[in-house]
Scaffold this motif. Structure first.
Motif, PDB file in Angstrom:
ATOM      1  N   SER A  80      14.617   6.998  -0.983  1.00  6.97           N
ATOM      2  CA  SER A  80      13.201   6.705  -0.720  1.00  6.97           C
ATOM      3  C   SER A  80      12.518   6.146  -1.967  1.00  6.97           C
ATOM      4  N   LEU A  81      12.787   6.765  -3.119  1.00  9.37           N
ATOM      5  CA  LEU A  81      12.190   6.299  -4.366  1.00  9.37           C
ATOM      6  C   LEU A  81      12.692   4.899  -4.725  1.00  9.37           C
ATOM      7  N   TYR A  82      13.997   4.684  -4.641  1.00  7.38           N
ATOM      8  CA  TYR A  82      14.556   3.370  -4.962  1.00  7.38           C
ATOM      9  C   TYR A  82      13.987   2.287  -4.046  1.00  7.38           C
ATOM     10  N   ASN A  83      13.868   2.586  -2.756  1.00  8.86           N
ATOM     11  CA  ASN A  83      13.309   1.607  -1.821  1.00  8.86           C
ATOM     12  C   ASN A  83      11.852   1.301  -2.154  1.00  8.86           C
ATOM     13  N   TYR A  84      11.103   2.338  -2.513  1.00 13.80           N
ATOM     14  CA  TYR A  84       9.706   2.137  -2.917  1.00 13.80           C
ATOM     15  C   TYR A  84       9.639   1.263  -4.171  1.00 13.80           C
ATOM     16  N   MET A  85      10.452   1.605  -5.164  1.00 14.96           N
ATOM     17  CA  MET A  85      10.459   0.827  -6.405  1.00 14.96           C
ATOM     18  C   MET A  85      10.828  -0.618  -6.131  1.00 14.96           C
ATOM     19  N   ASN A  86      11.806  -0.833  -5.273  1.00 15.30           N
ATOM     20  CA  ASN A  86      12.228  -2.191  -4.953  1.00 15.30           C
ATOM     21  C   ASN A  86      11.103  -2.971  -4.276  1.00 15.30           C
ATOM     22  N   SER A  87      10.425  -2.327  -3.327  1.00 15.50           N
ATOM     23  CA  SER A  87       9.330  -3.027  -2.647  1.00 15.50           C
ATOM     24  C   SER A  87       8.200  -3.351  -3.623  1.00 15.50           C
ATOM     25  N   ARG A  88       7.961  -2.470  -4.572  1.00 20.67           N
ATOM     26  CA  ARG A  88       6.927  -2.727  -5.584  1.00 20.67           C
ATOM     27  C   ARG A  88       7.349  -3.844  -6.541  1.00 20.67           C
ATOM     28  N   LEU A  89       8.647  -3.905  -6.872  1.00 13.69           N
ATOM     29  CA  LEU A  89       9.124  -5.013  -7.715  1.00 13.69           C
ATOM     30  C   LEU A  89       8.955  -6.345  -6.994  1.00 13.69           C
ATOM     31  N   ILE A  90       9.247  -6.357  -5.711  1.00 11.48           N
ATOM     32  CA  ILE A  90       9.067  -7.581  -4.925  1.00 11.48           C
ATOM     33  C   ILE A  90       7.594  -7.986  -4.932  1.00 11.48           C
ATOM     34  N   GLU A  91       6.717  -7.001  -4.708  1.00 12.08           N
ATOM     35  CA  GLU A  91       5.287  -7.286  -4.709  1.00 12.08           C
ATOM     36  C   GLU A  91       4.825  -7.784  -6.084  1.00 12.08           C
ATOM     37  N   ALA A  92       5.300  -7.145  -7.151  1.00 10.97           N
ATOM     38  CA  ALA A  92       4.935  -7.570  -8.502  1.00 10.97           C
ATOM     39  C   ALA A  92       5.399  -8.997  -8.757  1.00 10.97           C
ATOM     40  N   ASN A  93       6.567  -9.312  -8.256  1.00 12.73           N
ATOM     41  CA  ASN A  93       7.115 -10.651  -8.448  1.00 12.73           C
ATOM     42  C   ASN A  93       6.285 -11.694  -7.697  1.00 12.73           C
ATOM     43  N   MET A  94       5.904 -11.368  -6.483  1.00 12.04           N
ATOM     44  CA  MET A  94       5.111 -12.311  -5.691  1.00 12.04           C
ATOM     45  C   MET A  94       3.705 -12.481  -6.257  1.00 12.04           C
ATOM     46  N   ARG A  95       3.098 -11.385  -6.688  1.00 16.17           N
ATOM     47  CA  ARG A  95       1.716 -11.428  -7.174  1.00 16.17           C
ATOM     48  C   ARG A  95       1.608 -11.699  -8.671  1.00 16.17           C
ATOM     49  N   LYS A  96       2.739 -11.677  -9.356  1.00  9.93           N
ATOM     50  CA  LYS A  96       2.762 -11.825 -10.822  1.00  9.93           C
ATOM     51  C   LYS A  96       1.838 -10.791 -11.453  1.00  9.93           C
ATOM     52  N   ASN A  97       2.106  -9.513 -11.118  1.00  7.51           N
ATOM     53  CA  ASN A  97       1.215  -8.413 -11.444  1.00  7.51           C
ATOM     54  C   ASN A  97       1.869  -7.445 -12.424  1.00  7.51           C
ATOM     55  N   VAL A  98       1.343  -7.396 -13.635  1.00  9.66           N
ATOM     56  CA  VAL A  98       1.868  -6.527 -14.686  1.00  9.66           C
ATOM     57  C   VAL A  98       1.624  -5.050 -14.366  1.00  9.66           C
ATOM     58  N   GLU A  99       0.495  -4.742 -13.734  1.00  8.35           N
ATOM     59  CA  GLU A  99       0.173  -3.338 -13.437  1.00  8.35           C
ATOM     60  C   GLU A  99       1.208  -2.722 -12.495  1.00  8.35           C
ATOM     61  N   ILE A 100       1.663  -3.486 -11.530  1.00 10.51           N
ATOM     62  CA  ILE A 100       2.693  -2.971 -10.624  1.00 10.51           C
ATOM     63  C   ILE A 100       3.993  -2.757 -11.393  1.00 10.51           C
ATOM     64  N   LEU A 101       4.306  -3.680 -12.290  1.00  7.99           N
ATOM     65  CA  LEU A 101       5.503  -3.506 -13.120  1.00  7.99           C
ATOM     66  C   LEU A 101       5.377  -2.257 -13.999  1.00  7.99           C
ATOM     67  N   ASP A 102       4.165  -1.990 -14.495  1.00  8.95           N
ATOM     68  CA  ASP A 102       3.937  -0.763 -15.272  1.00  8.95           C
ATOM     69  C   ASP A 102       4.274   0.471 -14.438  1.00  8.95           C
ATOM     70  N   GLU A 103       3.838   0.466 -13.186  1.00  5.23           N
ATOM     71  CA  GLU A 103       4.106   1.597 -12.299  1.00  5.23           C
ATOM     72  C   GLU A 103       5.604   1.813 -12.116  1.00  5.23           C
ATOM     73  N   VAL A 104       6.319   0.737 -11.819  1.00  6.09           N
ATOM     74  CA  VAL A 104       7.763   0.843 -11.584  1.00  6.09           C
ATOM     75  C   VAL A 104       8.484   1.214 -12.873  1.00  6.09           C
ATOM     76  N   GLU A 105       8.018   0.675 -13.980  1.00  3.98           N
ATOM     77  CA  GLU A 105       8.611   1.030 -15.271  1.00  3.98           C
ATOM     78  C   GLU A 105       8.483   2.530 -15.523  1.00  3.98           C
ATOM     79  N   GLY A 106       7.350   3.104 -15.171  1.00  2.13           N
ATOM     80  CA  GLY A 106       7.159   4.542 -15.348  1.00  2.13           C
ATOM     81  C   GLY A 106       8.197   5.353 -14.588  1.00  2.13           C
ATOM     82  N   PHE A 107       8.449   4.963 -13.331  1.00  2.15           N
ATOM     83  CA  PHE A 107       9.485   5.649 -12.557  1.00  2.15           C
ATOM     84  C   PHE A 107      10.855   5.462 -13.204  1.00  2.15           C
ATOM     85  N   ALA A 108      11.146   4.230 -13.628  1.00  3.74           N
ATOM     86  CA  ALA A 108      12.455   3.929 -14.208  1.00  3.74           C
ATOM     87  C   ALA A 108      12.682   4.699 -15.508  1.00  3.74           C
TER      88      ALA A 108
END
Length: 125
Positions: A80-108
């Motif tokens: 569940s966590l990996y799928n969430y992180m993956n969906s957030r990475l996809i969203e960050a990539n599409m939106r070019k959003n550093v804040e989303i990457l910060d969130e995923v980085e925190g989990f990682a």
């Protein structure tokens, strides 16, 4: 005659001789590295580089998903966590959003630190 890159040879050797728990740790560390590189590339407006690093982090998540053993509560939670992180990475990539990457980085980072601690504790047992 081409000479092999010594760093690549070292990495290849490290992967082929490592224990499974060490490989998982390497994957977590790699994911953190690529997320950070994606963020830096975004901040310097190198969008193609950011995209490439983001995809590498997603590839690592895909590999982590494949290693899960189904039927265990921990595996289900991690999935569940990996799928969430993956969906957030996809969203960050599409939106070019550093804040989303910060969130995923925190989990990682948390996963990487927790896994490293578990390896140390296992070695001390």
């Amino acid at each position: 005659m081409t000479l092999s890159n010594p760093y690549q040879a070292y990495q290849r050797q490290a992967v082929t001789t490592s224990k499974p728990e060490e490989l998982t740790n390497m994957l977590y560390q790699g994911m953190v590295k690529f997320i950070r590189m994606s963020k830096m590339a975004l901040q310097t407006n190198k969008l193609a580089d950011s995209h490439s690093y983001n995809l590498k982090a997603q590839d690592i998540l895909s590999e982590l998903i494949v290693t899960l053993k189904p039927g265990y509560a921990m595996s289900d939670s991690l999935l569940s966590l990996y799928n969430y992180m993956n969906s957030r990475l996809i969203e960050a990539n599409m939106r070019k959003n550093v804040e989303i990457l910060d969130e995923v980085e925190g989990f990682a980072v948390e996963l990487s630190e927790t896994w490293a601690t578990a390896i140390k504790q296992k070695a001390n047992d």
